[in-house]
Design an enzyme around this catalytic site. Structure first.
Site, PDB file in Angstrom:
ATOM      1  N   SER A  51       0.791  -1.233   0.000  1.00  0.00           N
ATOM      2  CA  SER A  51       0.000   0.000   0.000  1.00  0.00           C
ATOM      3  C   SER A  51       0.824   1.284   0.000  1.00  0.00           C
ATOM      4  CB  SER A  51      -0.952   0.021   1.198  1.00  0.00           C
ATOM      5  OG  SER A  51      -2.034  -0.845   0.976  1.00  0.00           O
ATOM      6  N   LYS A  54      -0.095   3.756  -2.617  1.00  0.00           N
ATOM      7  CA  LYS A  54      -1.164   4.752  -2.528  1.00  0.00           C
ATOM      8  C   LYS A  54      -0.636   6.191  -2.471  1.00  0.00           C
ATOM      9  CE  LYS A  54      -4.684   1.707  -0.486  1.00  0.00           C
ATOM     10  NZ  LYS A  54      -3.983   0.439  -0.226  1.00  0.00           N
ATOM     11  N   SER A 108      -5.762   3.293   4.640  1.00  0.00           N
ATOM     12  CA  SER A 108      -5.269   2.401   3.579  1.00  0.00           C
ATOM     13  C   SER A 108      -6.368   1.549   2.960  1.00  0.00           C
ATOM     14  CB  SER A 108      -4.150   1.500   4.129  1.00  0.00           C
ATOM     15  OG  SER A 108      -3.267   1.124   3.096  1.00  0.00           O
TER      16      SER A 108
END
Length: 278
Positions: A51, A54, A108
């Site tokens: 993640s 992101k 997240s």
């Protein structure tokens, strides 16, 4: 040229950090004032980044100048079909792009990140073109990003490349603000409000001035952590990748923080205990 006193300090940090035993398999710590690498461990090895992706999704979205107040919906195609991860965002929820960005960065959430790429101006194809252009612009030659969430193990980078991404992301006030917020409330399906919390347990911890943050985890990537911190007046970027246990990245971060100047608040407890035994 570095001043002699600063050079001595940096040499001390480098020596102390290099002797540290780390759980994370890929690590880099950079002093932002001097650009000095204080610690490296397999920093040029390409690994999955989960993640941490992101942060790139957020930068590309903000670069597009999309209307952040526009409502977008979470649809069936935003569900994780790769790892079937859970989400607290129900299908059919409607929210602004700004709220979706908050969920993607702070907690997240994968559905929120997928929705942001799906509704990107020009569509998913335009989003991926923008990602590739951003990677080139930042000189991230060892990074590949295939999708917006980080669920794909094909999203890969090096710790050294991620320093560039982290420092670029810190120039976006929205990203810095969202990733350092401890919690936020978002109205989801049927008008119900839900509170979301930051995935970084160091946010709000006394003595830690965190300027930017992002966590990540998949089985392939292990537990990951990106942070820009200011400790004892010194700013540093730390990248921790591929810790095999979730708690291990926090142990690494705390140990690095102590050498950068973080001091745990234990004096008051010692004093109180001493008084009780008089």
């Amino acid at each position: 040229m570095l001043k002699p006193k600063l050079l001595v300090v940096l040499m001390f940090y480098c020596g102390s950090l290099s002797a540290m035993q780390l759980n994370s398999q890929n690590v880099i710590v950079v002093d932002e004032r001097s650009g000095q690498v204080l610690l490296e461990k397999n920093a040029d090895v390409v690994v999955p980044i989960a993640s941490l992706t992101k942060l790139m999704t957020a930068m590309v979205l903000l670069d597009s100048k999309a209307n952040m107040g526009e409502k977008i919906s979470i649809e069936e195609e935003d569900k994780d079909q790769l790892k079937h991860s859970r989400s607290h965002v129900p299908i059919g929820s409607s929210m602004t792009r700004r709220e979706a960005l908050q969920l993607a960065l702070m907690s997240s959430d994968n559905r929120a990140a997928a929705a942001l790429s799906r509704t990107y101006p020009g569509g998913q194809g335009a989003f991926m073109v923008a990602v590739k252009s951003k990677l080139i612009a930042l000189g991230m030659g060892h990074t590949v990003i295939r999708e917006a969430t980080g669920l794909s193990p094909e999203n890969t980078s090096t710790a050294a490349d991620l320093v560039k991404m982290t420092q670029a992301a810190s120039r976006y006030p929205e990203i810095a603000d969202i990733t350092t917020a401890s919690e936020d409330s978002v109205t989801l399906k049927n008008g119900r409000s839900r509170e979301f919390h930051n995935t970084n347990r160091l946010i709000g911890k006394k003595g830690w001035d965190i300027l930017l943050s992002k966590t990540g985890f998949t089985n392939e990537a292990g537990a990951c952590l990106i942070m820009r911190v200011k400790l004892a007046g010194k700013k540093a970027t730390m990248i921790l990748l591929n810790a095999r246990a979730g708690s291990a990245r926090w142990t690494d971060a705390l140990n690095i923080g102590k050498l950068l100047g973080y001091k745990e608040e234990i004096t008051a407890k010692i004093v109180r205990r001493h008084k009780r035994h008089r």
